[in-house]
Design a protein around this motif. Structure first.
Motif, mmCIF file in Angstrom:
data_model
loop_
_atom_site.group_PDB
_atom_site.id
_atom_site.type_symbol
_atom_site.label_atom_id
_atom_site.label_comp_id
_atom_site.label_asym_id
_atom_site.label_seq_id
_atom_site.Cartn_x
_atom_site.Cartn_y
_atom_site.Cartn_z
ATOM 1 N N THR A 21 4.949 14.974 -26.443
ATOM 2 C CA THR A 21 4.966 14.730 -27.877
ATOM 3 C C THR A 21 5.314 13.263 -28.118
ATOM 4 O O THR A 21 5.855 12.594 -27.233
ATOM 5 C CB THR A 21 5.974 15.642 -28.610
ATOM 6 O OG1 THR A 21 7.279 15.408 -28.088
ATOM 7 C CG2 THR A 21 5.621 17.113 -28.428
ATOM 8 N N ALA A 22 4.998 12.770 -29.298
ATOM 9 C CA ALA A 22 5.313 11.384 -29.630
ATOM 10 C C ALA A 22 6.817 11.154 -29.494
ATOM 11 O O ALA A 22 7.616 11.941 -29.993
ATOM 12 C CB ALA A 22 4.857 11.052 -31.045
ATOM 13 N N GLY A 23 7.181 10.128 -28.769
ATOM 14 C CA GLY A 23 8.580 9.798 -28.552
ATOM 15 C C GLY A 23 9.166 10.344 -27.263
ATOM 16 O O GLY A 23 10.293 10.004 -26.902
ATOM 17 N N ASP A 24 8.416 11.172 -26.540
ATOM 18 C CA ASP A 24 8.917 11.703 -25.265
ATOM 19 C C ASP A 24 9.072 10.591 -24.232
ATOM 20 O O ASP A 24 8.275 9.656 -24.172
ATOM 21 C CB ASP A 24 7.969 12.762 -24.699
ATOM 22 C CG ASP A 24 8.162 14.132 -25.307
ATOM 23 O OD1 ASP A 24 9.065 14.288 -26.147
ATOM 24 O OD2 ASP A 24 7.393 15.039 -24.932
ATOM 25 N N LEU A 25 10.076 10.730 -23.405
ATOM 26 C CA LEU A 25 10.343 9.787 -22.327
ATOM 27 C C LEU A 25 9.337 10.001 -21.198
ATOM 28 O O LEU A 25 9.159 11.124 -20.716
ATOM 29 C CB LEU A 25 11.774 9.977 -21.810
ATOM 30 C CG LEU A 25 12.257 9.021 -20.741
ATOM 31 C CD1 LEU A 25 12.308 7.588 -21.281
ATOM 32 C CD2 LEU A 25 13.620 9.445 -20.234
ATOM 33 N N GLU A 33 13.720 2.318 -21.459
ATOM 34 C CA GLU A 33 12.978 3.571 -21.530
ATOM 35 C C GLU A 33 11.536 3.305 -21.942
ATOM 36 O O GLU A 33 11.270 2.468 -22.796
ATOM 37 C CB GLU A 33 13.617 4.517 -22.545
ATOM 38 C CG GLU A 33 14.991 4.988 -22.141
ATOM 39 C CD GLU A 33 15.596 5.948 -23.158
ATOM 40 O OE1 GLU A 33 15.173 5.936 -24.344
ATOM 41 O OE2 GLU A 33 16.497 6.704 -22.759
ATOM 42 N N ARG A 35 8.590 5.281 -23.665
ATOM 43 C CA ARG A 35 8.345 6.482 -24.466
ATOM 44 C C ARG A 35 6.904 6.497 -24.949
ATOM 45 O O ARG A 35 6.300 5.464 -25.178
ATOM 46 C CB ARG A 35 9.308 6.546 -25.640
ATOM 47 C CG ARG A 35 10.748 6.693 -25.163
ATOM 48 C CD ARG A 35 11.694 7.067 -26.277
ATOM 49 N NE ARG A 35 13.004 7.378 -25.750
ATOM 50 C CZ ARG A 35 13.398 8.591 -25.379
ATOM 51 N NH1 ARG A 35 12.584 9.609 -25.497
ATOM 52 N NH2 ARG A 35 14.609 8.786 -24.898
ATOM 53 N N SER A 36 6.361 7.689 -25.102
ATOM 54 C CA SER A 36 4.985 7.841 -25.553
ATOM 55 C C SER A 36 4.880 7.652 -27.061
ATOM 56 O O SER A 36 5.601 8.300 -27.817
ATOM 57 C CB SER A 36 4.465 9.233 -25.187
ATOM 58 O OG SER A 36 3.164 9.398 -25.692
ATOM 59 N N PRO A 37 3.949 6.806 -27.505
ATOM 60 C CA PRO A 37 3.737 6.673 -28.946
ATOM 61 C C PRO A 37 2.839 7.774 -29.497
ATOM 62 O O PRO A 37 2.678 7.903 -30.699
ATOM 63 C CB PRO A 37 3.069 5.298 -29.076
ATOM 64 C CG PRO A 37 2.368 5.108 -27.790
ATOM 65 C CD PRO A 37 3.199 5.824 -26.748
#
Length: 65
Positions: A21-25, A33, A35-37
């Motif tokens: 999901t958006a924000g996952d590490l 870190e 994180r996925s946008p």
């Protein structure tokens, strides 16, 4: 997308087919870190473990779910 330059280390428990999901590490570059946008299914890594990356380099290939 890489937030900085350095050596990328992905999370060990994040494998192909994982749902992100958006924000996952996704991993770390030094103490920073990564994180996925975006959200989606992890189809592949565009940066491999211990690869030296530059700022803004794509890190993972995600397919929208």
């Amino acid at each position: 997308v890489s937030p900085c330059a350095g050596v990328f280390v992905p999370l060990a428990d994040l494998g192909l087919g994982s749902v992100v999901t958006a924000g996952d590490l996704l991993g770390h570059i030094g103490a920073t870190e990564v994180r996925s946008p975006f959200a989606g299914e992890l189809m592949g890594w565009l940066a491999v473990d211990t690869e030296r990356v530059t700022t803004s380099k794509p890190i993972a290939w995600l397919r929208a779910t």
